[in-house]
Design a protein around this motif. Structure first.
Motif: not given
Length: 74
Positions: A50-72
């Motif tokens: 689930f975490k990985q799916r959310v991170l993928l959804l949070q990437e912008d159009q250029e493939g850059q991760e939107v969330v930089s301070d992801y907490e475990e």
């Protein structure tokens, strides 16, 4: 193992309550422990997915991760 996260989590809670009741034999306790650990492992793996799916959804159009301070911790 195919399961719904919420149902498996509820079953794990039931197992903990049964074990904490003190009404089980040693053999039953070991059986419940084994079942509980299998559920815990499966739930942990599902949650990681689930975490990985959310991170993928949070990437912008250029493939850059939107969330930089992801907490475990959730």
């Amino acid at each position: 193992m195919t399961f719904k996260y919420e149902e498996a989590n509820e079953r794990l809670k039931e197992i903990v309550e049964e074990m904490e009741s003190g009404d089980l034999s040693l053999e039953a306790m070991v059986d419940k422990y084994e079942e509980g650990m299998a559920l815990y492992k499966a739930l942990s793996e599902k949650l990681e997915g689930f975490k990985q799916r959310v991170l993928l959804l949070q990437e912008d159009q250029e493939g850059q991760e939107v969330v930089s301070d992801y907490e475990e911790d959730i």
